[in-house]
Write a protein that holds these residues in place. Structure first.
Motif, PDB file in Angstrom:
ATOM      1  N   TRP A  78       0.946  -1.204  -0.050  1.00  0.00           N
ATOM      2  CA  TRP A  78      -0.068  -0.105   0.118  1.00  0.00           C
ATOM      3  C   TRP A  78       0.729   1.353  -0.025  1.00  0.00           C
ATOM      4  CZ3 TRP A  78      -5.142  -0.499  -1.236  1.00  0.00           C
ATOM      5  CH2 TRP A  78      -5.586  -1.835  -0.900  1.00  0.00           C
ATOM      6  N   GLU A  79       1.924   1.209   0.694  1.00  0.00           N
ATOM      7  CA  GLU A  79       2.863   2.299   0.517  1.00  0.00           C
ATOM      8  C   GLU A  79       3.465   2.496  -0.496  1.00  0.00           C
ATOM      9  OE1 GLU A  79       4.449   5.981   1.395  1.00  0.00           O
ATOM     10  OE2 GLU A  79       2.877   4.657   3.004  1.00  0.00           O
ATOM     11  N   ARG A  82       0.830   4.460  -2.672  1.00  0.00           N
ATOM     12  CA  ARG A  82       0.932   5.841  -2.533  1.00  0.00           C
ATOM     13  C   ARG A  82       2.075   6.506  -3.071  1.00  0.00           C
ATOM     14  NH1 ARG A  82      -0.412   3.461   2.785  1.00  0.00           N
ATOM     15  NH2 ARG A  82      -2.502   4.065   3.182  1.00  0.00           N
ATOM     16  N   GLN A  83       3.351   5.995  -3.202  1.00  0.00           N
ATOM     17  CA  GLN A  83       4.294   6.450  -3.818  1.00  0.00           C
ATOM     18  C   GLN A  83       4.302   6.696  -5.293  1.00  0.00           C
ATOM     19  OE1 GLN A  83       7.862   4.058  -2.634  1.00  0.00           O
ATOM     20  NE2 GLN A  83       7.380   4.352  -0.269  1.00  0.00           N
ATOM     21  N   ASP A  87      -4.597   7.582  -4.632  1.00  0.00           N
ATOM     22  CA  ASP A  87      -5.353   7.595  -3.351  1.00  0.00           C
ATOM     23  C   ASP A  87      -5.598   6.211  -2.801  1.00  0.00           C
ATOM     24  OD1 ASP A  87      -5.221  10.444  -3.741  1.00  0.00           O
ATOM     25  OD2 ASP A  87      -6.903  10.505  -4.833  1.00  0.00           O
ATOM     26  N   VAL A  88      -5.044   6.038  -1.649  1.00  0.00           N
ATOM     27  CA  VAL A  88      -5.409   4.821  -1.085  1.00  0.00           C
ATOM     28  C   VAL A  88      -6.486   4.815  -0.161  1.00  0.00           C
ATOM     29  CG1 VAL A  88      -4.321   2.757   0.116  1.00  0.00           C
ATOM     30  CG2 VAL A  88      -3.006   3.840  -1.811  1.00  0.00           C
ATOM     31  N   THR A  89      -7.643   3.646  -0.423  1.00  0.00           N
ATOM     32  CA  THR A  89      -8.677   3.705   0.631  1.00  0.00           C
ATOM     33  C   THR A  89      -8.738   2.155   1.150  1.00  0.00           C
ATOM     34  OG1 THR A  89      -9.888   5.437  -0.450  1.00  0.00           O
ATOM     35  CG2 THR A  89     -11.171   3.901   0.927  1.00  0.00           C
TER      36      THR A  89
END
Length: 187
Positions: A78-79, A82-83, A87-89
């Motif tokens: 997940w990181e 993001r990188q 947009d992470v939900t």
């Protein structure tokens, strides 16, 4: 043209693990892998390569959103997303360890974005093969916003492969999308 990209990570990853299982000889075909719940648990994909494959270099991106279930605390995927600009939900699984809320959250965000941000000529790119998105796609179509569905061939609903939806199968990109893991000699 501005692209609005929405990715159902759990479905993408699970069905990709099925494709990998077939390619590694663990199942005869994707149907057997689905019916017998056969997956290659070692397979994962590269977010950057997915993004590059579905978003042309010259495209303006209005949003790129990734949805899924809450990962374990030590999960770095997940990181990485993001990188790469997603947009992470994430949502917790229910008491039966089933994923909940993801399809509804994606649908809600697509519709909110369509009313608040999208303009004539913009396009939605949906990385999911779930037929539950048909009402959203139809709503967008009635308002002149085209949708491209990008997903694994075996796991994409027939209606998502037909006009007015543009469809792109991920299968031919499997090797490109597969994240390789580097192992040391001692492993």
């Amino acid at each position: 043209m501005t692209l609005y990209v929405y990715v159902d990570n759990s479905n993408l990853w699970i069905e990709g693990m099925r494709v990998s299982a077939v390619r590694r000889g663990m199942a005869v075909d994707a149907i057997e892998a689905m019916n017998k719940k056969i997956t290659d648990g070692s397979w994962t994909y590269d977010f950057g390569k997915l993004y590059g494959a579905i978003c042309p270099d010259d495209a303006t991106i209005g949003r790129s959103a990734l949805f899924g279930s809450r990962p374990p605390a030590n999960d770095s995927i997940w990181e990485l997303a993001r990188q790469e600009g997603f947009d992470v939900t994430v949502y917790d699984r229910n008491a039966a360890n089933k994923e909940k809320q993801v399809d509804t959250a994606i649908s809600t965000m697509i519709l909110e974005d369509s009313f608040q941000h999208m303009k004539d000529g913009d396009r939605v790119v949906l990385v999911s093969g779930d037929r539950d998105y048909l009402p959203v796609i139809e709503s967008l179509r009635r308002r002149g916003i085209p949708t491209t569905v990008v997903f694994w061939e075996h796991a994409t609903g027939r209606e998502l492969k037909e006009e007015p939806v543009d469809y792109m199968a991920l299968d031919s990109l499997f090797d490109h999308l597969t994240m390789t893991r580097h192992h040391t000699e001692d492993q």
